[in-house]
Scaffold this active site. Sequence first.
Site, PDB file in Angstrom:
ATOM      1  CG  HIS A   4       1.520   1.746  10.705  1.00  0.00           C
ATOM      2  ND1 HIS A   4       1.942   1.890   9.380  1.00  0.00           N
ATOM      3  CD2 HIS A   4       0.180   2.039  10.508  1.00  0.00           C
ATOM      4  CE1 HIS A   4       0.980   2.451   8.536  1.00  0.00           C
ATOM      5  NE2 HIS A   4      -0.134   2.370   9.289  1.00  0.00           N
ATOM      6  CG  HIS A  55      -1.388   6.902   9.316  1.00  0.00           C
ATOM      7  ND1 HIS A  55      -2.645   7.387   8.959  1.00  0.00           N
ATOM      8  CD2 HIS A  55      -0.905   5.517   9.264  1.00  0.00           C
ATOM      9  CE1 HIS A  55      -3.302   5.965   8.379  1.00  0.00           C
ATOM     10  NE2 HIS A  55      -2.155   4.988   8.658  1.00  0.00           N
ATOM     11  CD  GLU A 101      -0.614   5.680   5.382  1.00  0.00           C
ATOM     12  OE1 GLU A 101       0.247   4.982   6.254  1.00  0.00           O
ATOM     13  OE2 GLU A 101      -1.635   5.409   4.895  1.00  0.00           O
TER      14      GLU A 101
HETATM   15  C1  GLA Z   1      -2.329   2.098   7.005  1.00  0.00           C
HETATM   16  C2  GLA Z   1      -2.687   0.978   6.498  1.00  0.00           C
HETATM   17  C3  GLA Z   1      -4.139   0.264   6.752  1.00  0.00           C
HETATM   18  C4  GLA Z   1      -4.347   0.621   8.379  1.00  0.00           C
HETATM   19  C5  GLA Z   1      -4.402   2.159   8.722  1.00  0.00           C
HETATM   20  C6  GLA Z   1      -4.375   2.358  10.160  1.00  0.00           C
HETATM   21  O1  GLA Z   1      -2.789   2.984   6.257  1.00  0.00           O
HETATM   22  O2  GLA Z   1      -2.396   0.709   5.117  1.00  0.00           O
HETATM   23  O3  GLA Z   1      -4.346  -0.690   6.422  1.00  0.00           O
HETATM   24  O4  GLA Z   1      -3.780  -0.363   9.055  1.00  0.00           O
HETATM   25  O5  GLA Z   1      -2.788   2.453   8.363  1.00  0.00           O
HETATM   26  O6  GLA Z   1      -5.907   1.972  10.591  1.00  0.00           O
END
Ligand code: GLA
Length: 369
Positions: A115, A189, A334
């Site tokens: 991210h 997110h 997402e």
């Molecule tokens: C995304 C990732 C997860 C986790 C979340 C945040 O969805 O795929 O593995 O890291 O973000 O906690």
Amino acid sequence: AADTAPASPAPTPQSFGKTRGGTPVQIYTLTNRNGCEARITNYGGIVVSLKVPDRNGHLDDVVLGHDDLAGYEAHPSPYFGAMIGRYGNRIAQGRFALDGRDYQLALNDAPNTLHGGKQGFDKRLWDAREITTPDGPALELTYTSPDGEEGYPGKLGVKATYTLTNNDELRLAFEATTDKPTVVNLTNHSYFDLHGPASKGDILDHEATLFASKFIPVDRTSIPLGELRPVAGTPFDFTKPTKIGARLGDPYEQLHLGPGGYDHTFVLDGYDPKTAATAAPFLAARVHDPASGRTLELWTSEPGVQFYTGNFLDGTFSGKKGNVYKKHAAFCLEPQHYPDSPNHPEWPSVILRPGETYRSTFFYRFTAQ
Ligand code: GLA
């Protein structure tokens, strides 16, 4: 038959306090014609709350988050509601090559980058401007990411427009340009619990439909194995409405990596590589809560969607109004390109070059039956 006459819209913007570094932060309230309300802060472009009607017309907040800015600044972060960039999801060992040059990104999810790195777009302050559009109220956020930030090449100019349409959609439209070849994969997110305040503490009874006949299996560090695997005959088959919790206990290896649950990219059938991101958004996913009657649809033109069932929420993240979020307290959808795409030239490209404009538009549409 909404029985709630929309209350008068909240004043906007309001103060959302100051960052630890002392910079004032604002929170903006978008209210549509039906009284639906989205509150968004210019810290991380975070959707702090989102009120949509249930089948009786009651408006309730359906996203997880924190009450104040300090909650959002705390580490580690579950990225509640946040704007994610420059690269949503993981890049293996934070490494990739582009035009014969090797790049090393900041590692924040050992041994990978996740991210956007240590201080991704979710932790940056954005310039904000409220605008009125024919579709509904909107907030335009802009940020310039310097060349080399978190290891990414190129100065990246980003514009994210959030619109709360009069059709009860939260629409996100992203644009980015660069001065050097780079990689980009922006997303949002938000964590949804369609029960609202009548939350049962998890979303296992929500019925999900994912318009995806393949998914991307991953290793123990959540890096794609490289295969696009058919969902048919596996607990990843959501092509027909299925309760999210129905098959979580099935003895299928991909469901039992790390904390366990869904945390995978689904390969969307509606994606057409020929038209790609310029195509109109198509229906990618639908989630229905039988209790409140709320239905969320995700429409996107991205090739994939990360379906994440809050597996890392372990009761240590304190949330709104004294809530403590536990495993599977919410789900995320997402929209994005596939994880680790910079290392998979055979997959839809995430490369952005000077003179080109990155574009991605998606929306969450809410109805109630
Ligand atoms: C995304 C990732 C997860 C986790 C979340 C945040 O969805 O795929 O593995 O890291 O973000 O906690």
